[in-house]
Design a protein around this motif. Structure first.
Motif, PDB file in Angstrom:
ATOM      1  N   LEU A 343       0.801  -1.322   0.078  1.00  6.76           N
ATOM      2  CA  LEU A 343       0.055   0.054   0.071  1.00  6.76           C
ATOM      3  C   LEU A 343       0.968   1.328   0.160  1.00  6.76           C
ATOM      4  O   LEU A 343       0.401   2.491  -0.327  1.00  6.76           O
ATOM      5  N   LEU A 344       2.104   1.191   0.253  1.00  2.00           N
ATOM      6  CA  LEU A 344       2.843   2.347   0.312  1.00  2.00           C
ATOM      7  C   LEU A 344       3.113   2.858  -1.132  1.00  2.00           C
ATOM      8  O   LEU A 344       3.482   2.117  -1.893  1.00  2.00           O
ATOM      9  N   GLY A 345       3.048   4.272  -1.020  1.00  2.00           N
ATOM     10  CA  GLY A 345       3.291   5.210  -2.234  1.00  2.00           C
ATOM     11  C   GLY A 345       2.070   5.202  -2.927  1.00  2.00           C
ATOM     12  O   GLY A 345       1.864   5.994  -3.831  1.00  2.00           O
ATOM     13  N   LYS A 346       0.859   4.502  -2.457  1.00  2.00           N
ATOM     14  CA  LYS A 346      -0.612   4.570  -3.271  1.00  2.00           C
ATOM     15  C   LYS A 346      -1.175   5.781  -2.739  1.00  2.00           C
ATOM     16  O   LYS A 346      -0.931   6.344  -1.678  1.00  2.00           O
ATOM     17  N   GLU A 347      -2.071   6.383  -3.580  1.00  2.00           N
ATOM     18  CA  GLU A 347      -2.827   7.535  -3.121  1.00  2.00           C
ATOM     19  C   GLU A 347      -4.132   7.045  -2.303  1.00  2.00           C
ATOM     20  O   GLU A 347      -4.716   6.234  -2.655  1.00  2.00           O
TER      21      GLU A 347
END
Length: 409
Positions: A343-347
């Motif tokens: 999930l990291l970096g996702k909006e």
């Protein structure tokens, strides 16, 4: 003042040794959640690692009686009340099969003091400690305060958060003195099977290493798992092993602050001398309460374990339904340790959290759910969630978090 919002120490006014300490992330998250609750916010906190059950009534009554007994109003032996040390020795043999004399027991102010005293007693400046990660936040700080050097050995979800002998051997150097071993684990809930405990113990014995083993969650195991004590599985290690334990988790006594350290007589004698200057005896009232706990039945832990087991299954099921979250099933303690790396970096709601600290902060701000990011345990990209809270809160909290994370694009 909210402890989490306290000002940073002025480095010119405190020693580098103390100024370099990182405050406990788990306590900071719990303090922040409690502060928000006090403001009337509907925060659900998964941060604190403490049972939500009351201390058993017979333990409380023993403490009440101890308060009225003048024998408990003065100084007592720094190493602990003789009756409690005897009871701890009996309890240890009963529960793990490890035979120790009362003289091999040091009663400490909670498990944290046992951890620090163990490292302070064994380490000289520059000595290295192999520290499997994810680790409990207090271990590396205690190692550094004692002059040692933590050497992280990382396991991930692909191995169920269990390190191998090969990993440990690759990290060993001529400066390695101690292996920190924890099973069941905080923060992952991982439990080492007997054959792996034996393999690691034999490796440590072969290389003349000390082992500090934290057994505070010994009774909280599920699905038929067992958590054998390393010096029982590998008897040759007993003369180079310190066993740490306490009443906090088994008897829901986190605030009573009674732990202990077991080990070879000469090392325990040295640790006791250290404690005689550091703080003297642990509160006599708390020791009397601990005596009632360890000398009494284990039915209370059976009741808690049954409740935790149901919550464990529920939280793993709920977390596994969240896209991008991978949650190994814990076999012990009362923590889930899901990976949120996908999930990291996702909006999410206009933000792109780059790490699990930022993602945890977004979750707290957006849906008022407090979790501890993996950075606190040496492994970024994960969350620790304690399921030692009421099931209704557990379900509501994970549901809120899941709805938010499902927005990730």
């Amino acid at each position: 003042m909210d402890p989490a919002a306290a000002p940073e120490p002025d480095r010119s006014r405190v020693s580098a040794r103390i100024g370099g300490i990182t405050p406990s992330a788990t306590l900071a998250v719990d303090a922040k959640a409690k502060a928000l609750k006090a403001q009337g916010r509907p925060v659900i906190g998964f941060g604190a690692g403490q049972p939500d059950f009351p201390t058993p009534a017979h333990v409380v009554e023993a403490a009440a009686a101890a308060v009225r007994d003048r024998a408990n109003h003065g100084y007592t032996a720094a190493g602990g009340l003789p009756e409690l040390r005897e009871a701890i020795a009996v309890k240890t043999l009963r529960d793990s099969g490890f035979a120790v004399d009362p003289g091999q027991v040091l009663v400490t102010n909670g498990g944290k003091q046992a951890v620090y005293s163990a490292f302070a007693t064994l380490l000289d400046p520059g000595d290295e400690v192999l520290l499997p990660a994810p680790y409990w936040t207090t271990y590396p700080e205690s190692i550094v305060l004692a002059g040692g050097v933590p050497v992280q050995v990382t396991a991930d979800e692909s191995t169920g958060y269990l390190v191998s002998v090969e990993q440990l051997e690759a990290a060993r150097t001529p400066r390695t003195k101690v292996l920190m071993f924890v099973s069941p684990s905080n923060p992952t809930g991982a439990v080492y099977p007997r054959e792996q405990v034996e393999a690691i113990g034999r490796w440590a014995d072969e290389h003349g290493l000390w082992v500090i083993t934290d057994e505070i969650y010994e009774h909280l195991v599920y699905d038929g798992a067992e958590a054998p004590s390393m010096p029982v599985v590998v008897p040759g290690l007993a003369d180079r092993t310190l066993v740490l334990n306490g009443v906090a988790k088994t008897y829901s006594m986190t605030g009573w602050r009674v732990g202990w350290l077991l080990g070879p007589p000469d090392v325990v004698k040295a640790a006791t001398a250290y404690q005689s200057h550091l703080c003297g005896n642990v509160s006599n009232v708390a020791q009397r309460a601990a005596l009632a706990a360890v000398a009494g039945p284990l039915d209370v832990v059976a009741t808690m374990r049954e409740a935790f087991d149901a919550r464990r299954k529920r939280i793993v099921s709920l977390l596994s339904e969240i896209p991008g979250v991978h949650t190994p099933t814990p076999e012990g303690a009362f923590y889930a340790y899901p990976s949120v790396k996908a999930l990291l970096g996702k909006e999410i709601r206009g933000e792109r959290p780059a790490d699990s600290v930022a993602l945890a902060d977004l979750i707290l701000r957006a849906v008022e759910v407090a979790v501890v990011p993996g950075e606190a345990f040496g492994t970024p990209g994960y969350f620790r969630l304690s399921y030692a809270l009421a099931e209704a809160e557990l379900v509501e909290g994970v549901t809120r978090m899941g709805a938010l994370l499902a927005e990730a694009r």
